[in-house]
Design a protein around this motif. Structure first.
Motif, PDB file in Angstrom:
ATOM      1  N   ILE A 222      71.052 -24.058  36.390  1.00 34.32           N
ATOM      2  CA  ILE A 222      71.205 -25.454  35.815  1.00 34.32           C
ATOM      3  C   ILE A 222      72.251 -25.429  34.770  1.00 34.32           C
ATOM      4  N   ASN A 223      73.010 -26.403  34.541  1.00 33.57           N
ATOM      5  CA  ASN A 223      74.009 -26.596  33.580  1.00 33.57           C
ATOM      6  C   ASN A 223      73.386 -27.164  32.346  1.00 33.57           C
ATOM      7  N   THR A 224      72.499 -26.486  31.792  1.00 36.31           N
ATOM      8  CA  THR A 224      71.695 -27.051  30.561  1.00 36.31           C
ATOM      9  C   THR A 224      72.098 -26.190  29.228  1.00 36.31           C
ATOM     10  N   ASP A 244      70.710 -34.002  35.499  1.00 35.96           N
ATOM     11  CA  ASP A 244      70.141 -35.168  35.764  1.00 35.96           C
ATOM     12  C   ASP A 244      69.658 -35.212  37.310  1.00 35.96           C
ATOM     13  N   TYR A 245      70.441 -34.579  38.191  1.00 35.15           N
ATOM     14  CA  TYR A 245      70.010 -34.330  39.463  1.00 35.15           C
ATOM     15  C   TYR A 245      68.891 -33.494  39.484  1.00 35.15           C
ATOM     16  N   VAL A 246      68.598 -32.795  39.005  1.00 37.98           N
ATOM     17  CA  VAL A 246      67.354 -31.714  39.193  1.00 37.98           C
ATOM     18  C   VAL A 246      66.124 -32.375  38.432  1.00 37.98           C
ATOM     19  N   CYS A 247      66.395 -33.350  37.405  1.00 35.40           N
ATOM     20  CA  CYS A 247      65.274 -34.057  36.931  1.00 35.40           C
ATOM     21  C   CYS A 247      64.664 -35.131  37.845  1.00 35.40           C
ATOM     22  N   ARG A 248      65.801 -36.040  38.524  1.00 36.71           N
ATOM     23  CA  ARG A 248      65.309 -36.903  39.579  1.00 36.71           C
ATOM     24  C   ARG A 248      64.570 -36.247  40.681  1.00 36.71           C
TER      25      ARG A 248
END
Length: 306
Positions: A222-224, A244-248
């Motif tokens: 993940i791009n964090t 954002d996608y991962v969180c959703r």
């Protein structure tokens, strides 16, 4: 029940569960409400932890934020108040320290109440080949990525069991499903997290606690910032995931009581193939997918989290 009856029962239920799965592909499961739930997120001072806090605040949950980084946690709390008028409870906690987890957990129960959704999100990565990894970092990786889950479960699960209500979420990794070159300690810790979560899910069901749900999340990189420099050979098939996608997807999986969430979706196929293909063919496909070089340019976080 004799052998024939038990076998017939399994065959009938196999047909039923497969039909149920097909129906759910067409008619998705209704999302449950998380309004009013007390949601504790470890590693809430940045990255996915912060985004999850913001999403749960939007949905009306009460947030409890844990992180070893006090400034990061305060910033998350400020954003919750600014964007959603949600006053979170923040705590500094080193999740690798069992005594500290128990101490802070007791403080949470006194000041906030019983946690009903526990999200074990805190994680660290060494990013070095095994023989180049300092012993202290190997131990810390295992303590944060897997042992911390044991201590948080011990602290918060009894109240969930007593009320037959709650949700346990393990933010693991695709590296908890398949070994990765130069991630030996990280993979071991995430395999442990996945195995622990699966075993606890079965233990709850075996003891009749069907109201406490579990979700195991296994994403690719993940791009964090945590995996800065890690790469992917075929980004169309195996993209570096956007936070954002991962969180959703995680919030949606929790609301639907989804047990497993792999990202990207090709991971479901990759893991199935791992278990049925000859080992040499699996290695060949791993080379083709670039698995040998995922960490060849790894840098990790190079600055203080803000």
């Amino acid at each position: 029940m004799n052998f024939l009856l038990e076998t017939l029962q399994v065959l009938v239920m196999t047909l039923y569960y497969n039909l149920e799965n097909v129906v759910r592909m067409v008619i998705p499961v209704r999302r449950k409400s998380v309004a009013g739930e007390i949601v504790l997120i470890t590693g809430a001072g940045s990255g996915i932890g912060r985004l999850l806090a913001l999403d749960f605040a939007r949905l009306g949950a009460r947030l409890v934020l844990w992180d070893i980084n006090q400034e990061g946690t305060k910033e998350t709390a400020r954003l919750l108040l600014e964007q959603h008028s949600n006053r979170a409870n923040t705590y500094v906690c080193d999740c690798s320290d069992r005594a500290e987890v128990y101490r802070v957990a007791d403080q949470v129960k006194r000041e906030v109440g019983d946690v009903t959704i526990l999200i074990n999100n805190a994680g660290i990565v060494t990013g070095k080949k095994f023989l180049e990894s300092p012993d202290a970092l190997i131990e810390k990786t295992v303590q944060v990525n897997s042992m911390a889950h044991f201590w948080t479960y011990k602290a918060f699960l009894p109240a969930m069991i007593a009320g037959n209500h709650g949700h346990l979420v393990s933010i693991a990794s695709s590296a908890g499903l398949i070994g990765v070159n130069a991630l030996a300690d990280y993979c071991a810790s995430k395999f442990a997290a996945v195995g622990f979560a699966e075993s606890m899910a079965l233990e709850l069901l075996a003891t009749g606690v069907d109201g406490v749900k579990t979700t195991i999340v296994c994403p690719f990189f993940i791009n964090t910032g945590m995996f800065d420099g890690a790469n992917t050979k075929w980004p169309i098939m195996m993209p570096i995931l956007q936070p954002d996608y991962v969180c959703r997807k995680i919030v949606d999986a929790i609301q639907r009581d989804q047990v497993y969430l792999y990202m990207p979706r090709i991971l479901y196929t990759v893991i199935a193939m791992k278990n049925i293909l000859p080992t040499k063919l699996g290695v060949l496909l791993g080379q083709y997918m670039g698995a040998f070089d995922f960490m060849s340019e790894f840098k990790g976080r190079t600055k203080k989290i803000e």
